[in-house]
Design an enzyme around this catalytic site. Structure first.
Site, short mmCIF file in Angstrom:
data_model
loop_
_atom_site.label_atom_id
_atom_site.label_comp_id
_atom_site.label_asym_id
_atom_site.label_seq_id
_atom_site.Cartn_x
_atom_site.Cartn_y
_atom_site.Cartn_z
CG ASN A 109 -1.80 -1.27 1.22
OD1 ASN A 109 -1.64 -2.09 2.11
ND2 ASN A 109 -2.63 -1.47 0.22
CG LEU B 222 0.42 5.35 3.50
CD1 LEU B 222 1.72 4.59 3.50
CD2 LEU B 222 0.19 5.94 4.87
CB CYS B 223 -2.43 3.53 -1.55
SG CYS B 223 -4.04 3.07 -2.20
CG MET B 224 -4.39 3.80 5.19
SD MET B 224 -3.21 3.98 6.54
CE MET B 224 -3.41 5.70 6.96
#
Length: 155
Positions: free
Chosen positions: A82, A89-91
């Site tokens: 992620n 960040l991919c969250m």
């Protein structure tokens, strides 16, 4: 001097994280002139491949905070399903699931738990996601290397 609502909220977040720092995390503004760029540190969770690592991040807030989430990026090298190659960040909680009830402490705590509980179904790094799912030994070895490297990098 009048403060914007974003500045007031960031001062509140700073006070909260200083009074009750989340376990294994710290953060503060990069300099005294601006509340809008913070540096943060997350310790790799114990009993995980991340253990012993000290990972640096940067949080960039806009004047629209807390209506809009900060941009969060790892400065340390991180190999994770992620996390994009540039450290972004991919969250969900800093994207579509953002809510103004989140603050710096909850963001950092969420990132720390994401280290151990990746979401490979929504990968920012397809290679890491594939390895996380199908070759956990190699994935863990690369993560251990990142954790070691995080100790060598200037903080």
């Amino acid at each position: 001097m009048a403060f914007s609502s974003a500045q007031l909220r960031l001062m509140s977040d700073l006070k909260a994280i200083r009074q009750e720092p989340p376990e294994g995390c710290s953060a503060s503004p990069v300099n005294d002139d601006s509340l809008f760029v913070w540096s943060a540190t997350i310790f790799g969770p114990d009993e995980t491949p991340w253990e012993g690592g000290i990972f640096s991040l940067q949080l960039s807030f806009s004047e629209r905070y807390p209506e809009k989430p900060p941009k969060v990026r790892f400065i340390s090298e991180v190999f994770h399903p992620n996390v994009y190659r540039d450290g972004t960040l991919c969250m969900d909680i800093i994207q579509e699931a953002w809510s103004p009830c989140h603050n710096v402490s909850t963001i950092l705590t969420s990132i720390q738990s994401l280290l151990t509980d990746a979401n490979p179904s929504s990968p920012a790094n397809p290679e890491a996601a594939e390895m996380y799912l199908n070759d956990r030994r190699t994935f863990n070895r690369i993560v251990r290397r990142c954790a070691q490297k995080s100790l060598e990098a200037p903080v």
